[in-house]
Motif scaffolding. Sequence first.
Motif, PDB file in Angstrom:
ATOM      1  N   VAL A   1       0.858  -1.187   0.000  1.00  0.00           N
ATOM      2  CA  VAL A   1       0.000   0.000   0.000  1.00  0.00           C
ATOM      3  C   VAL A   1       0.893   1.235   0.000  1.00  0.00           C
ATOM      4  O   VAL A   1       1.550   1.538   0.997  1.00  0.00           O
ATOM      5  N   ASN A   2       0.934   1.931  -1.127  1.00  0.00           N
ATOM      6  CA  ASN A   2       1.687   3.179  -1.232  1.00  0.00           C
ATOM      7  C   ASN A   2       0.763   4.336  -0.872  1.00  0.00           C
ATOM      8  O   ASN A   2       0.127   4.951  -1.731  1.00  0.00           O
ATOM      9  N   ASP A   3       0.684   4.611   0.422  1.00  0.00           N
ATOM     10  CA  ASP A   3      -0.228   5.641   0.916  1.00  0.00           C
ATOM     11  C   ASP A   3       0.465   6.982   1.151  1.00  0.00           C
ATOM     12  O   ASP A   3      -0.155   8.023   1.013  1.00  0.00           O
ATOM     13  N   ALA A   4       1.739   6.967   1.515  1.00  0.00           N
ATOM     14  CA  ALA A   4       2.430   8.195   1.916  1.00  0.00           C
ATOM     15  C   ALA A   4       2.384   9.239   0.804  1.00  0.00           C
ATOM     16  O   ALA A   4       2.665   8.946  -0.357  1.00  0.00           O
ATOM     17  N   GLY A   5       2.028  10.462   1.180  1.00  0.00           N
ATOM     18  CA  GLY A   5       1.996  11.539   0.204  1.00  0.00           C
ATOM     19  C   GLY A   5       1.703  12.871   0.873  1.00  0.00           C
ATOM     20  O   GLY A   5       1.084  12.918   1.937  1.00  0.00           O
ATOM     21  N   GLN A   6       2.156  13.949   0.256  1.00  0.00           N
ATOM     22  CA  GLN A   6       1.881  15.286   0.760  1.00  0.00           C
ATOM     23  C   GLN A   6       1.672  16.250  -0.394  1.00  0.00           C
ATOM     24  O   GLN A   6       1.995  15.944  -1.542  1.00  0.00           O
ATOM     25  N   GLY A   7       1.110  17.419  -0.069  1.00  0.00           N
ATOM     26  CA  GLY A   7       0.937  18.485  -1.037  1.00  0.00           C
ATOM     27  C   GLY A   7       1.394  19.808  -0.451  1.00  0.00           C
ATOM     28  O   GLY A   7       1.789  19.883   0.715  1.00  0.00           O
ATOM     29  N   GLU A   8       1.336  20.849  -1.255  1.00  0.00           N
ATOM     30  CA  GLU A   8       1.689  22.192  -0.803  1.00  0.00           C
ATOM     31  C   GLU A   8       0.754  23.176  -1.483  1.00  0.00           C
ATOM     32  O   GLU A   8       0.686  23.239  -2.723  1.00  0.00           O
ATOM     33  N   TRP A   9       0.031  23.933  -0.657  1.00  0.00           N
ATOM     34  CA  TRP A   9      -0.936  24.888  -1.192  1.00  0.00           C
ATOM     35  C   TRP A   9      -0.273  26.238  -1.445  1.00  0.00           C
ATOM     36  O   TRP A   9       0.583  26.681  -0.677  1.00  0.00           O
ATOM     37  N   GLY A  10      -0.673  26.907  -2.536  1.00  0.00           N
ATOM     38  CA  GLY A  10      -0.195  28.253  -2.810  1.00  0.00           C
ATOM     39  C   GLY A  10       0.053  28.469  -4.288  1.00  0.00           C
ATOM     40  O   GLY A  10       0.123  27.515  -5.072  1.00  0.00           O
ATOM     41  N   ARG A  11       0.151  29.715  -4.694  1.00  0.00           N
ATOM     42  CA  ARG A  11       0.497  30.024  -6.076  1.00  0.00           C
ATOM     43  C   ARG A  11       1.901  29.508  -6.356  1.00  0.00           C
ATOM     44  O   ARG A  11       2.822  29.693  -5.557  1.00  0.00           O
ATOM     45  N   PHE A  12       2.080  28.875  -7.500  1.00  0.00           N
ATOM     46  CA  PHE A  12       3.349  28.227  -7.814  1.00  0.00           C
ATOM     47  C   PHE A  12       4.518  29.201  -7.770  1.00  0.00           C
ATOM     48  O   PHE A  12       5.623  28.844  -7.329  1.00  0.00           O
ATOM     49  N   ILE A  13       4.309  30.447  -8.183  1.00  0.00           N
ATOM     50  CA  ILE A  13       5.410  31.414  -8.193  1.00  0.00           C
ATOM     51  C   ILE A  13       5.834  31.827  -6.784  1.00  0.00           C
ATOM     52  O   ILE A  13       6.886  32.433  -6.609  1.00  0.00           O
ATOM     53  N   LYS A  14       5.025  31.487  -5.784  1.00  0.00           N
ATOM     54  CA  LYS A  14       5.329  31.889  -4.414  1.00  0.00           C
ATOM     55  C   LYS A  14       5.754  30.726  -3.514  1.00  0.00           C
ATOM     56  O   LYS A  14       6.272  30.954  -2.422  1.00  0.00           O
ATOM     57  N   THR A  15       5.494  29.512  -3.935  1.00  0.00           N
ATOM     58  CA  THR A  15       5.859  28.363  -3.107  1.00  0.00           C
ATOM     59  C   THR A  15       7.348  28.058  -3.266  1.00  0.00           C
ATOM     60  O   THR A  15       7.997  28.497  -4.225  1.00  0.00           O
ATOM     61  N   GLU A  16       7.873  27.272  -2.324  1.00  0.00           N
ATOM     62  CA  GLU A  16       9.303  26.971  -2.320  1.00  0.00           C
ATOM     63  C   GLU A  16       9.620  25.803  -3.238  1.00  0.00           C
ATOM     64  O   GLU A  16       8.981  24.751  -3.160  1.00  0.00           O
ATOM     65  N   LEU A  17      10.621  25.986  -4.087  1.00  0.00           N
ATOM     66  CA  LEU A  17      10.995  24.946  -5.050  1.00  0.00           C
ATOM     67  C   LEU A  17      11.415  23.658  -4.351  1.00  0.00           C
ATOM     68  O   LEU A  17      10.993  22.568  -4.734  1.00  0.00           O
ATOM     69  N   GLN A  18      12.240  23.759  -3.311  1.00  0.00           N
ATOM     70  CA  GLN A  18      12.731  22.542  -2.662  1.00  0.00           C
ATOM     71  C   GLN A  18      11.592  21.741  -2.044  1.00  0.00           C
ATOM     72  O   GLN A  18      11.605  20.498  -2.094  1.00  0.00           O
ATOM     73  N   ARG A  19      10.619  22.430  -1.478  1.00  0.00           N
ATOM     74  CA  ARG A  19       9.462  21.732  -0.907  1.00  0.00           C
ATOM     75  C   ARG A  19       8.748  20.935  -2.000  1.00  0.00           C
ATOM     76  O   ARG A  19       8.343  19.785  -1.786  1.00  0.00           O
TER      77      ARG A  19
END
Length: 294
Positions: free
Chosen positions: A88-106
């Motif tokens: 079961v490959n359940d692990a996952g995350q997201g990041e909310w926000g406008r792409f130009i403002k979110t952190e690339l490494q995240r």
Amino acid sequence: MDTKKHALITGATSGIGYELAKLLAKEGYNLVLVARNEENLRQTAAEMEQFSSSIHTHIIPVDLFEKDAAQKVYDKTTELGITVNVLVNDAGQGEWGRFIKTELQREIDIVQLNIISLISLTKFYLREMVERNEGKILQLASSVSKAPSPYLSVYAATKAFVLSFTEALSEELKDTNVSITALQPGATDTDFFHKAKAENTVTYKETDLYSAEEVAQAGYDALMSGTTIISPGFMNKTQKVMNTIMPDSAIAANMHRQMESSMKEEGRENSSHPASQRERNSINSKKEGVNGDY
């Protein structure tokens, strides 16, 4: 039920992964639980063994954001002589926000977790399953797998990958006794929105979220029956049908409305306001150590 069968679940200490682990434990599967926090893993393992006295659990504390993490998981199960019958490959995350403002490494980390670790674990264990001509895999996709999603652009793209990847492998496996299933839940009441910083979105604030229990049950049933794609819930199914009819531009515009902040006034995102019951429940869960690592 052969109690020597093992199920490996990533993101096993919270949310949908935790509920899937419960269902597998109750069916007599020995469990291999994977997450980052060893203390949470030990607590989860103890809880799982209460659901069935006939099973045993193994824990593998590892950070699937790291490039070699999937290899470490596979090496550990090999060292222990464990045959993984269900992955079961359940692990996952997201990041909310406008792409130009979110952190690339995240976002690179999210691609590593949601795609690279998933591919790697699938590769390692699927090879063995095909060689044995036996096994089942459940991949956590999402209702946004086919819905371009402003403010969650990278997350939605990773889940589009998971769905396409699963459908392709399902076709490759059609002449075997190995099955692979993509679970496409709609917005679910887990810690996802908090880790993605999406607590103020219209979806989170104003939508009746699915429970992790009902999503896990639908995923488990589909996994056991060998169904390729499962979309739990009437509204989720309805939206999926609409997404096949609507042009992508209209889907993206609809998702824009759903994922924009419900805090319309400038600065309200940082203002104090009474917590909703859903938010209080999440805060309490965190204090109790129930919510986990992915």
